[in-house]
Design a protein around this motif. Sequence first.
Motif, short mmCIF file in Angstrom:
data_model
loop_
_atom_site.label_atom_id
_atom_site.label_comp_id
_atom_site.label_asym_id
_atom_site.label_seq_id
_atom_site.Cartn_x
_atom_site.Cartn_y
_atom_site.Cartn_z
N ARG A 102 -1.57 8.92 5.13
CA ARG A 102 -0.80 7.90 5.85
C ARG A 102 -1.22 6.48 5.47
NH1 ARG A 102 -2.01 11.41 10.28
NH2 ARG A 102 -3.43 9.85 11.14
N VAL A 103 -2.31 6.36 4.71
CA VAL A 103 -2.82 5.04 4.35
C VAL A 103 -1.94 4.44 3.26
CG1 VAL A 103 -4.75 3.75 3.37
CG2 VAL A 103 -5.18 5.61 4.99
N GLY A 104 -1.50 3.23 3.47
CA GLY A 104 -0.71 2.53 2.46
C GLY A 104 -1.40 1.24 2.05
N GLY A 105 -0.63 0.26 1.70
CA GLY A 105 -1.19 -1.03 1.33
C GLY A 105 -1.36 -1.19 -0.16
N PHE A 106 -1.62 -2.44 -0.57
CA PHE A 106 -1.71 -2.77 -1.98
C PHE A 106 -3.08 -2.46 -2.58
CE2 PHE A 106 1.46 -5.78 -0.26
CZ PHE A 106 2.55 -5.39 -1.01
N TYR A 107 -4.09 -2.28 -1.75
CA TYR A 107 -5.45 -2.25 -2.27
C TYR A 107 -6.16 -0.92 -2.02
CZ TYR A 107 -4.56 -7.17 -2.85
OH TYR A 107 -4.01 -8.37 -3.23
N THR A 108 -5.41 0.16 -1.96
CA THR A 108 -5.99 1.49 -1.86
C THR A 108 -5.37 2.39 -2.92
OG1 THR A 108 -4.33 2.22 -0.24
CG2 THR A 108 -6.37 1.28 0.63
N ALA A 109 -6.10 3.44 -3.31
CA ALA A 109 -5.56 4.44 -4.23
C ALA A 109 -4.89 5.52 -3.40
CB ALA A 109 -6.69 5.03 -5.09
N GLU A 110 -3.58 5.55 -3.44
CA GLU A 110 -2.79 6.40 -2.56
C GLU A 110 -3.08 7.89 -2.80
OE1 GLU A 110 1.96 7.28 -1.64
OE2 GLU A 110 1.32 6.09 -3.38
N GLY B 173 -5.84 -6.75 -8.87
CA GLY B 173 -6.71 -6.76 -7.71
C GLY B 173 -7.51 -5.49 -7.59
N PRO B 174 -8.44 -5.42 -6.65
CA PRO B 174 -9.28 -4.23 -6.49
C PRO B 174 -8.55 -3.11 -5.75
CG PRO B 174 -9.84 -5.83 -4.81
CD PRO B 174 -8.80 -6.49 -5.69
N ARG B 175 -9.09 -1.91 -5.86
CA ARG B 175 -8.60 -0.76 -5.11
C ARG B 175 -9.77 -0.05 -4.45
NH1 ARG B 175 -4.80 -2.99 -7.03
NH2 ARG B 175 -2.86 -2.07 -7.84
N VAL B 176 -9.55 0.41 -3.22
CA VAL B 176 -10.53 1.22 -2.50
C VAL B 176 -10.17 2.68 -2.71
CG1 VAL B 176 -11.58 1.73 -0.27
CG2 VAL B 176 -10.83 -0.59 -0.78
N ILE B 177 -11.14 3.51 -3.09
CA ILE B 177 -10.87 4.94 -3.28
C ILE B 177 -11.77 5.75 -2.37
CG2 ILE B 177 -10.17 4.58 -5.68
CD1 ILE B 177 -12.86 5.83 -6.51
N ASP B 178 -11.44 7.03 -2.23
CA ASP B 178 -12.23 8.02 -1.48
C ASP B 178 -12.40 7.66 -0.02
OD1 ASP B 178 -12.41 9.60 -3.65
OD2 ASP B 178 -14.51 9.18 -4.09
N PHE B 179 -11.39 7.05 0.59
CA PHE B 179 -11.52 6.66 1.99
C PHE B 179 -11.31 7.85 2.92
CE2 PHE B 179 -7.60 5.28 -0.07
CZ PHE B 179 -6.64 6.07 0.55
N GLY B 180 -12.16 7.94 3.94
CA GLY B 180 -12.01 8.94 4.99
C GLY B 180 -12.45 10.33 4.64
N ILE B 181 -12.64 10.64 3.35
CA ILE B 181 -12.89 12.03 2.97
C ILE B 181 -14.33 12.44 3.24
CG2 ILE B 181 -12.74 13.66 1.07
CD1 ILE B 181 -10.08 12.50 2.01
N ALA B 182 -15.28 11.51 3.13
CA ALA B 182 -16.70 11.87 3.27
C ALA B 182 -17.00 12.47 4.64
CB ALA B 182 -17.58 10.64 3.04
N LYS B 183 -16.21 12.16 5.65
CA LYS B 183 -16.50 12.66 7.00
C LYS B 183 -16.45 14.18 7.06
CE LYS B 183 -15.12 11.99 11.83
NZ LYS B 183 -14.13 11.36 12.74
#
Length: 471
Positions: A64-72, A145-155
């Motif tokens: 569900r995470v969107g935005g310009f600065y994340t890896a979908e 611009g930068p991108r954030v990857i691997d969000f939320g998965i480590a939990k």
Amino acid sequence: MDGDPRRIGPYRLIGQLGSGGMGRVFLGRSRGGRAVAVKVVHAELAGDAEFRRRFAAEVEAARRVGGFYTAEVVDADAGADPPWLATAYIPGPSLAEAVTAHGPLPPAAVRVLGAGLAEGLAAIHSTGLVHRDLTHRNVILADDGPRVIDFGIAKALDTVHLSTRVIGTPGFMSPEQARAGQVGPESDVFSLGCVLAYAATGTGPFGGGRADLVVYRVVHEEPDLGGVPAGLAPLLRACLAKNPADRPGLDDILDQMEAADAGATRWLPPGITAMITERGAAIRTPAPPGDPEPPRPPMRGDRVSPYAPVAPSERGGGTATAAATLALLCIPGLLAMIAQAAALLIDPGPPAWLMLTNLMVGVTEAVVLATGALLLLRHHAAGRWMTAVTGGSVALHGMSAGVQYLLTGGRLTLATPVSVLIFVISPLTALAAAGAMLMALLSSTGRWCLRRSRAGGPGGQALGQRGGAVP
């Protein structure tokens, strides 16, 4: 590499990019030719029902995470064997790679980086997720611009490591995370401060060294912001407050970063921009439909720009193979020594206890050395140590055979089959064993055996990196 999967779900895999605490990461292509990073969960985690449940929930939230600065997150199958997910592949270096290759970023680039990461984190937090492992390796630098990857998965790893381990990276985790406490969006703000300090200075604000010492400094000591530009230092110091309530919000960070030029294609120094251009060119042309063996992406050692350290399967293969080959070459000599010891058991000359000892030692060495060599070829660290230790034992055994022979009444000659075995075959076996031992002890062989790497592959798109234990 032999043994790597050729296809996961609808994605054809081209090459391995990296490895982490949760699994391995591959560069893949969709049926339409788009490049994706396919992250495949380790088998030992896939067998844990609670992990699968948590993984499915975290992946669903991440989609569900969107935005310009994340890896979908574009696709996933938590019920597959093994489970996997696919994210958009960003053809750029990680922040860690870029700083290692070209030094700290200029202040203007750090501001663009901070604004982009703050906006990416805001998109992640808006879905109820917390990144929990925002580090210099989980930030990709792209031309826009930068991108954030691997969000939320480590939990999801919490389900298997419980409270004995902290999921995160020492030097980039917040004090509350290091204490295994409640982790919220404020924890990601702390990690953002660490990432920006690293980008501005080339080192983390809590230094390096042993993981437990770094974590201690995170919890108990103030950050070292020497070298951070004066205009950025107050904001980063606020982000790195020990108390989560004292840290600024992401809106405040965006207000102070003044990222009017965040979309500019020249926001990075020329050297890093060249890295992005080369990596984009490496994957831009889709493989022809039906091509059974698409070319792998460039890896370390190739002529194309230096990627981050590649997966352990791509490093140290020469020394590991040499160690295993030398170990297997010892087996015929050991079998000859075993046969001779068995024959001499009924000979009244040598002491029976000595020949029985040689027989038992030789059998043990042959079995362990052969097993170690085979395990080594399969990247098992246990095989490395079995080869090294048993290789040393065989070297001593082979060189002592001649001494034993002379002390029990034998003569220094090559006129008999026994003397040829004692004075030729046994020393050659000992030399091969010594070579296997030395090759197995080389650090490059150790990297070949490394099962989990904290380094990402091209673009730094590694999966579920795990931090050190908290004292």
